[in-house]
Design a protein around this motif. Structure first.
Motif, short mmCIF file in Angstrom:
data_model
loop_
_atom_site.label_atom_id
_atom_site.label_comp_id
_atom_site.label_asym_id
_atom_site.label_seq_id
_atom_site.Cartn_x
_atom_site.Cartn_y
_atom_site.Cartn_z
N GLN A 178 6.84 12.11 8.39
CA GLN A 178 7.19 12.58 7.04
C GLN A 178 6.88 11.50 6.02
N ILE A 179 5.63 11.07 6.04
CA ILE A 179 5.11 10.06 5.12
C ILE A 179 3.78 10.56 4.58
N ASP A 180 3.62 10.53 3.28
CA ASP A 180 2.32 10.92 2.73
C ASP A 180 2.28 10.61 1.23
N SER A 181 1.13 10.89 0.64
CA SER A 181 0.93 10.72 -0.80
C SER A 181 0.35 12.01 -1.36
N ILE A 182 0.86 12.42 -2.51
CA ILE A 182 0.38 13.62 -3.20
C ILE A 182 -0.38 13.17 -4.45
N PRO A 183 -1.59 13.66 -4.68
CA PRO A 183 -2.37 13.22 -5.85
C PRO A 183 -1.91 13.88 -7.15
N THR A 210 -0.76 8.76 -7.71
CA THR A 210 -0.15 9.47 -6.58
C THR A 210 1.37 9.51 -6.69
N VAL A 211 1.95 10.48 -6.00
CA VAL A 211 3.38 10.53 -5.75
C VAL A 211 3.54 10.28 -4.26
N ASP A 212 4.08 9.12 -3.91
CA ASP A 212 4.27 8.75 -2.52
C ASP A 212 5.67 9.14 -2.07
N TYR A 213 5.77 9.60 -0.83
CA TYR A 213 7.10 9.95 -0.34
C TYR A 213 7.23 9.57 1.13
N LEU A 235 0.85 -1.19 0.00
CA LEU A 235 0.00 0.00 0.00
C LEU A 235 0.89 1.25 0.00
N PRO A 236 0.40 2.35 -0.56
CA PRO A 236 1.16 3.60 -0.51
C PRO A 236 1.43 4.02 0.93
N PRO A 237 2.52 4.71 1.19
CA PRO A 237 2.84 5.13 2.56
C PRO A 237 1.71 5.88 3.25
N LEU A 296 6.27 21.35 1.89
CA LEU A 296 6.02 20.31 2.90
C LEU A 296 7.09 20.30 3.98
N GLY A 297 8.03 21.22 3.90
CA GLY A 297 9.08 21.30 4.92
C GLY A 297 10.27 20.41 4.64
N ILE A 298 10.42 19.98 3.37
CA ILE A 298 11.54 19.11 3.00
C ILE A 298 12.37 19.84 1.96
N ASP A 299 13.62 20.13 2.30
CA ASP A 299 14.53 20.80 1.38
C ASP A 299 15.37 19.72 0.69
#
Length: 314
Positions: free
Chosen positions: A184-189, A169-172, A96-98, A253-256
């Motif tokens: 710091q786990i999520d999915s972007i549509p 999605t783009v999962d990270y 499953l996606p994160p 998202l606070g990630i550089d």
């Protein structure tokens, strides 16, 4: 028998097969040797038209059927190496996606397991019986990360960002010294399907041409096509703009990205390999692309075998 299936929004991946996440009902029975499956009296054949995005893949039977189709392909390939008469026991590994893993893991497991009851089906009009002795659910993207973590010594880095550009999605997720950071786990549509729509609209408006997803894939993979240079150039311009916007989202998202090692996985990342190289000059940080669309499936199996080894030692 241990089998992994990556149930993507665009493609289904198993150990040895990749096919579209699309099926359609066939009124007539499946013929001998025909690529199709019969389950509970209904005939299904593959369809290049993928399923419309489902937030919850357990909402209906389609991903169950697609997974069964992937299993059938693997069983046929293993003909002679496994016992295909009687009931074939299968340990199923899925992911499953994160962003969905925590809340959907149990439901996804039960969706396939169904109390371990025997599953009867026909594949290419040949009968099979299987039972799921166990169903293990893993986190996509992280599974792909584990496939290369030791080889690239990624556990030695304080921040590794895994970006899985999938269909919808783009999962990270962020990994620090090998440990996943749960905040710091999520999915972007904003997956590759979004890019297809942008390119289709842009080409239609400028050139009055209709590109399907296969056309776009062929252009971005730089395969021979019949389209004029101006269409190719515009397609790459739209794709580059999409990628720039996507990577810019992580700063919000606070990630550089300039301070992380970034690992790209997923079919979308492979499709955009050349563009990632082009865009990355502005970040001046280290990155890797996992050039294997079946990386998650292989990662599922690696995790499962590691679990078995740990259990044997205790």
């Amino acid at each position: 028998m241990i089998l992994g299936v990556d149930t993507g929004n665009k493609m289904i991946k198993t150990d040895h097969f990749i096919f579209h996440s699309g099926i359609k009902v066939k009124e007539q029975r499946i013929l001998n040797g025909e690529e199709g499956i019969c389950y509970k009296g209904v005939n299904y054949i593959e369809n290049s038209q993928r399923i419309t995005y489902l937030q919850d893949k357990t909402a209906d039977e389609r991903y169950y059927i697609l997974t069964l189709l992937g299993i059938a392909k693997e069983l046929e390939r293993e003909e002679g190496n496994v016992r295909t008469k009687g009931i074939i026991p299968i340990t199923l590994l899925v992911g499953l996606p994160p962003g969905d893993y925590g809340r959907q893991k149990r439901r996804f497991q039960e969706y396939f397991y169904r109390q371990g009851k025997t599953v009867h089906f026909l594949y290419k009009n040949r009968p099979y019986q299987i039972t799921y002795t166990d169903v293990k659910v893993y986190m996509q993207a992280y599974s792909a990360y584990l496939l290369i973590a030791n080889r690239l010594r990624l556990v030695e880095y304080s921040k590794v960002l895994i970006i899985d550009i999938g269909g919808f999605t783009v999962d990270y997720l962020m990994v620090r010294y090998g440990v996943v950071q749960p905040t710091q786990i999520d999915s972007i549509p904003e997956g590759i399907i979004t890019l297809y729509k942008r390119i289709n609209a842009g080409i239609r408006q400028h050139f009055n041409l209709l590109l399907d997803e296969t056309d776009i894939d062929n252009i971005l993979f730089k395969r021979n096509t019949q389209y004029p240079e101006k269409v190719l150039r515009r397609t790459f311009e739209i794709a580059k703009d999409y990628l720039v916007e996507l990577l810019g989202t992580f700063l919000e998202l606070g990630i550089d990205i300039r301070t992380t090692v970034t690992v790209f996985v997923g079919g979308g990342s492979i499709l955009l390999t050349d563009l990632i190289e082009d865009v990355w000059v502005r970040y001046n940080s280290q990155y890797f692309i996992v050039d294997d669309p079946q990386a998650n499936v292989k990662g599922f199996k690696k995790q499962y075998l590691a679990e078995l080894a740990d259990s044997a030692e205790t």
